[in-house]
Each structure stands twice: as structure tokens, then as C-alpha cells.
Design an enzyme around this catalytic site. Sequence first.
Site, PDB file in Angstrom:
ATOM      1  N   HIS A  45      49.613  42.828  42.438  1.00 46.94           N
ATOM      2  CA  HIS A  45      48.567  42.010  43.725  1.00 46.94           C
ATOM      3  C   HIS A  45      47.760  43.289  44.311  1.00 46.94           C
ATOM      4  O   HIS A  45      47.696  42.974  46.365  1.00 46.94           O
ATOM      5  CB  HIS A  45      49.653  41.440  44.493  1.00 46.94           C
ATOM      6  CG  HIS A  45      50.141  39.977  43.981  1.00 46.94           C
ATOM      7  ND1 HIS A  45      48.529  38.775  44.367  1.00 46.94           N
ATOM      8  CD2 HIS A  45      50.737  39.816  43.305  1.00 46.94           C
ATOM      9  CE1 HIS A  45      49.075  37.937  43.427  1.00 46.94           C
ATOM     10  NE2 HIS A  45      50.312  37.951  43.372  1.00 46.94           N
ATOM     11  N   ASP A  47      45.161  45.755  42.382  1.00 47.42           N
ATOM     12  CA  ASP A  47      43.950  46.434  42.215  1.00 47.42           C
ATOM     13  C   ASP A  47      43.314  45.471  43.073  1.00 47.42           C
ATOM     14  O   ASP A  47      41.640  46.194  42.802  1.00 47.42           O
ATOM     15  CB  ASP A  47      44.240  45.631  40.355  1.00 47.42           C
ATOM     16  CG  ASP A  47      44.326  44.009  40.587  1.00 47.42           C
ATOM     17  OD1 ASP A  47      44.580  42.709  41.328  1.00 47.42           O
ATOM     18  OD2 ASP A  47      43.577  43.620  39.214  1.00 47.42           O
ATOM     19  N   GLY A 136      52.031  35.669  32.703  1.00 47.53           N
ATOM     20  CA  GLY A 136      51.753  37.040  34.073  1.00 47.53           C
ATOM     21  C   GLY A 136      51.640  37.736  32.855  1.00 47.53           C
ATOM     22  O   GLY A 136      51.639  39.051  33.553  1.00 47.53           O
ATOM     23  N   SER A 139      47.420  36.322  28.780  1.00 50.14           N
ATOM     24  CA  SER A 139      47.085  35.183  28.163  1.00 50.14           C
ATOM     25  C   SER A 139      45.336  35.110  28.397  1.00 50.14           C
ATOM     26  O   SER A 139      44.830  35.231  27.259  1.00 50.14           O
ATOM     27  CB  SER A 139      48.039  34.102  28.021  1.00 50.14           C
ATOM     28  OG  SER A 139      48.484  33.570  29.028  1.00 50.14           O
ATOM     29  N   SER A 140      45.493  34.542  29.217  1.00 44.51           N
ATOM     30  CA  SER A 140      43.756  34.462  29.990  1.00 44.51           C
ATOM     31  C   SER A 140      43.026  35.458  29.784  1.00 44.51           C
ATOM     32  O   SER A 140      41.631  35.077  28.832  1.00 44.51           O
ATOM     33  CB  SER A 140      43.851  33.438  31.387  1.00 44.51           C
ATOM     34  OG  SER A 140      44.611  33.854  31.727  1.00 44.51           O
ATOM     35  N   GLU A 172      35.361  37.072  34.499  1.00 50.30           N
ATOM     36  CA  GLU A 172      36.585  36.385  34.564  1.00 50.30           C
ATOM     37  C   GLU A 172      36.686  35.589  35.813  1.00 50.30           C
ATOM     38  O   GLU A 172      36.972  33.932  36.532  1.00 50.30           O
ATOM     39  CB  GLU A 172      37.903  36.421  34.676  1.00 50.30           C
ATOM     40  CG  GLU A 172      38.211  35.744  34.206  1.00 50.30           C
ATOM     41  CD  GLU A 172      40.220  36.928  34.159  1.00 50.30           C
ATOM     42  OE1 GLU A 172      40.022  37.650  33.290  1.00 50.30           O
ATOM     43  OE2 GLU A 172      40.807  35.414  34.109  1.00 50.30           O
ATOM     44  N   ASP A 183      43.567  43.794  34.238  1.00 44.27           N
ATOM     45  CA  ASP A 183      43.925  42.522  32.996  1.00 44.27           C
ATOM     46  C   ASP A 183      42.654  43.453  31.750  1.00 44.27           C
ATOM     47  O   ASP A 183      43.175  44.045  30.980  1.00 44.27           O
ATOM     48  CB  ASP A 183      44.538  41.415  33.105  1.00 44.27           C
ATOM     49  CG  ASP A 183      44.891  41.334  34.178  1.00 44.27           C
ATOM     50  OD1 ASP A 183      45.985  42.013  34.383  1.00 44.27           O
ATOM     51  OD2 ASP A 183      45.286  40.018  33.649  1.00 44.27           O
ATOM     52  N   TYR A 235      47.254  32.262  45.069  1.00 40.54           N
ATOM     53  CA  TYR A 235      46.140  34.023  44.111  1.00 40.54           C
ATOM     54  C   TYR A 235      45.384  34.284  45.360  1.00 40.54           C
ATOM     55  O   TYR A 235      45.461  35.498  46.437  1.00 40.54           O
ATOM     56  CB  TYR A 235      45.773  33.691  42.899  1.00 40.54           C
ATOM     57  CG  TYR A 235      45.467  35.208  42.598  1.00 40.54           C
ATOM     58  CD1 TYR A 235      46.823  36.528  42.092  1.00 40.54           C
ATOM     59  CD2 TYR A 235      44.564  35.604  42.705  1.00 40.54           C
ATOM     60  CE1 TYR A 235      46.130  37.304  41.852  1.00 40.54           C
ATOM     61  CE2 TYR A 235      43.922  36.563  42.349  1.00 40.54           C
ATOM     62  CZ  TYR A 235      44.643  37.779  41.946  1.00 40.54           C
ATOM     63  OH  TYR A 235      44.407  39.074  41.344  1.00 40.54           O
TER      64      TYR A 235
HETATM   65  C1  GLA Z   1      46.733  38.943  38.015  1.00 38.52           C
HETATM   66  C2  GLA Z   1      45.356  38.848  37.836  1.00 38.52           C
HETATM   67  C3  GLA Z   1      45.152  40.646  38.241  1.00 38.52           C
HETATM   68  C4  GLA Z   1      45.911  41.128  39.168  1.00 38.52           C
HETATM   69  C5  GLA Z   1      47.562  40.586  38.965  1.00 38.52           C
HETATM   70  C6  GLA Z   1      48.514  40.739  40.166  1.00 38.52           C
HETATM   71  O1  GLA Z   1      47.128  39.190  36.745  1.00 38.52           O
HETATM   72  O2  GLA Z   1      44.691  38.812  36.742  1.00 38.52           O
HETATM   73  O3  GLA Z   1      43.926  41.157  38.637  1.00 38.52           O
HETATM   74  O4  GLA Z   1      45.828  41.066  40.438  1.00 38.52           O
HETATM   75  O5  GLA Z   1      47.290  38.782  38.788  1.00 38.52           O
HETATM   76  O6  GLA Z   1      48.428  42.076  40.393  1.00 38.52           O
END
Ligand code: GLA
Length: 415
Positions: A45, A47, A136, A139-140, A172, A183, A235
Site C-alpha cells: 500500500h 506504490d 492478492g 490475478s486481475s 486499470e 502489479d 482500498y
Molecule cells: C493492489 C494494487 C497495487 C498495490 C497493492 C497493495 O494489488 O493493485 O497497486 O497498491 O494492492 O500494495
Amino acid sequence: MAEARDPEGVTNERSTDSELFSSLFGGAPTHVARAPGRVNLMGEHIDYCDLAVLPMATQHEAQLQFRARDDGLVRITNQDPEFDPVEFELGPAIAPGSRGDWRNYLQAPANELARQFAIWRGLDGVLSSDIPVAAGLSSSTALVNAVGLALAEANEVLLAPAQFAELMAEAEHYTGTRGGGMDQAIGFGARAGHAACIAFSPLRMRHVAVPEDWCFVVADTGVRAEKSGRAQGPYNQRRSECEEALDVVVQFALQHDRLPTRPRGYPDLLRMLGAAEVISLAEEALKARLLKRFRHVVTEADRVDQAVDCLLSADLVGFGTLMDASHGSLYADYQVSSRELDELVAIAREGGGAGARLTGAGFGGCIVTLADRGTVGAVLETLAEQYFEPRGMGDGIDDRLFVAVPSAGASVGIL
Ligand code: GLA
């Protein structure tokens, strides 16, 4: 032939992706786009605060076998019957489906590439993925990356991996989640055998080898945390709280002559004052919830720097200690853990893990724990015996409990 279960739990033979393709579209697919999942090792959390993170890609991936079309139609069928077939027309303003509809992850890259490059060639494709869904493990984003890569290939759009990653991160946001860029960056830029320290704005990546005898064990609570569903509100709220906290701290510091100029964001503020001074400022400027969020961000950024040093010097105990501290902060200050995640973390430590933490956005999903080759067997066994078996989750446990293999980033090839 792969095996699949129908809703009654009966095991059936499932057709391969190319067999399904020819039964749906006739002929054969010409290309395959592959995009891996990832496990984040440190830097959760942060990035979206433009602070560096330390993930690695995993052996699991989304695969899209496809054939370009001579018109703008996109037709994609998922091997997993949980997901309905999707069909849409390319264009710069594709109407999103309802919140939580998986089609949004396919339309997101199409919409962005059409906006930026006026792409016009659609495709027919069959998608399959062995990345655990909503756990987590990205996958998406793997869907976004695979479809983006396939459409770029079909339309002869050439982009460097870092540019592609930035474009897909922007794309996204179409799904309604204000995610950061981790990601997509690891999904395109990963190198086999390595984790990557990723910095943002502009995107930079430093590959760091994972020591041979380190094993990152991933364990899935089995509680889904859909970023486009249940987890989306909390989120996005965390991200807004981080922005608000930064504004308040900077305003306070400027008013009290504690900053020479206005910083451009978190990295700039930390460079100007250092972590200790920034936290003491925050303790004066912020109250309750915002202070907790801010403290997590600043301490987690520091843990990423330290974790890179531990990787470089193969300091397993040091890395494990940082993982424990990270989980503590995600639990207490960032409040994104859950009962099941905390339980898995405790069991992983009891089983001999050097440290453990939730990975990804939290609210459910997975933990990651570090072990060496000598202790990994005991860690796996303890997790199986104390979490999965008592819950009747022993069948198909390999999908929920595995050692992550640091893998390469996305690619597209001819079949
Ligand atoms: C998700 C988001 C990422 C990041 C993580 C938490 O995976 O896609 O950008 O913020 O949560 O670290």
C-alpha cells in the site's frame, strides 16, 4: 487435456485452450500472450504514494491464445466457466460493465490502447489462468496485461516494458479501483530468479537475485478480496487518506518553517527531511486515523530499503524480522488485515518461518512467509495441519499453499 470440476464437483476432462478456440471460432489461434501473477515481498500500500516496493513474479500466469481479426470486435472466452464469455467493440470510450464484472479487466486495456493509439483490430481469444482469483496475487492485473499485450501485437503497437506497464496501470483505473503501478510493473519487467525493487514516477526497476536457498511460501486464506468488489471501497479510501495526510503534514510544516519548499510528494518529503523527522512532524500535525495511515506509509518505505539490503546480503533473519514488522503495521496502523490472515501469519511463524506478512491489498487473500530449504518442509506441514486440514481445505491444497518461484515477466509469441 486438463482436468476441471463442474459445479457438482465431478471431475471432467476439459478441452485444451486451442481445442476450445477451434470449437468456438473455427481454425486455430495464431499467438499466445502470457502474463504472470506476483507476490509482493515488501512495500504494501505504498506504490500509490510513489514509494518503492519489492515484489517478484510467480510461476502462475494468465494465458490468452488469440487470433487477430480484420474488424474491431473482441471476443474472449474464459476456460473457467465462472466467468461469462465477453464480447465488445474496440473504441476510445467503451462503456464499462457493472461494478465487479470481470469484463472490465478485458475492456480496460482495449479502451486505453484505443485512446492512445487508435487501435482498430480486435481479436478472438481463449483465456486460462492458474493464478488464484482475488487472493492478492494479481490475478486481475494479469488479465489486463495479457489482453493489452495481445491487442498491441494484433495492432503492431510497439512499447518498451516500462512504458507498457505505465499505460496498463493507467488503463486499470477504468475498473474503478485507484490502484498503484506495482502489479503492472512487475508483470512486464520481472526477471526469472529475481525480485525487483520498483520506483515510480518515472518507473525504474532494479532486479535483485533471490538467494538460492530462500523459499517464499504463499498461503491463501480462502477468503476472497475482490479489488473490483468488496475490497474496492476500503482500498480507495486508504489511498485518499494517504493523500489527505500528506497535504496536512506539508501544510503544517510550511506554516511552521520546517520545510524550505513544497515537496512534490512522499518521496520528495522523505528526501528533504528523513523518516524520523517526517514522523515527528506527523505526530504534531495529524490525529488518530490519518496519523496511523501516514506512519504505516513512512515506516513501510523504510522497510523496503532495508529489505533490499537483506536480499543483497542474503540476511534471512533480517528479512524475516522486517516481514513481521510489516504485518504488524498493516494490522495496527493500516487496518487491512483480517482474522484469517493473522491466524495464517501466526501459524507460519510457529512452523519455523523467519517472518510472515499479508501480501497484496489485504482484506482477505494470501500471506507470504520466508523459510530456507531446511525449514520449508516444516512450515508447509504446519500450515497444512493447523489451517487447511481443520477447515476441510486439504483437497487441492497445492493451489492454496505453495512455494513461489521467482519468474519472468509477460511475453507474447507465435503458436
Ligand atoms: C493492489 C494494487 C497495487 C498495490 C497493492 C497493495 O494489488 O493493485 O497497486 O497498491 O494492492 O500494495
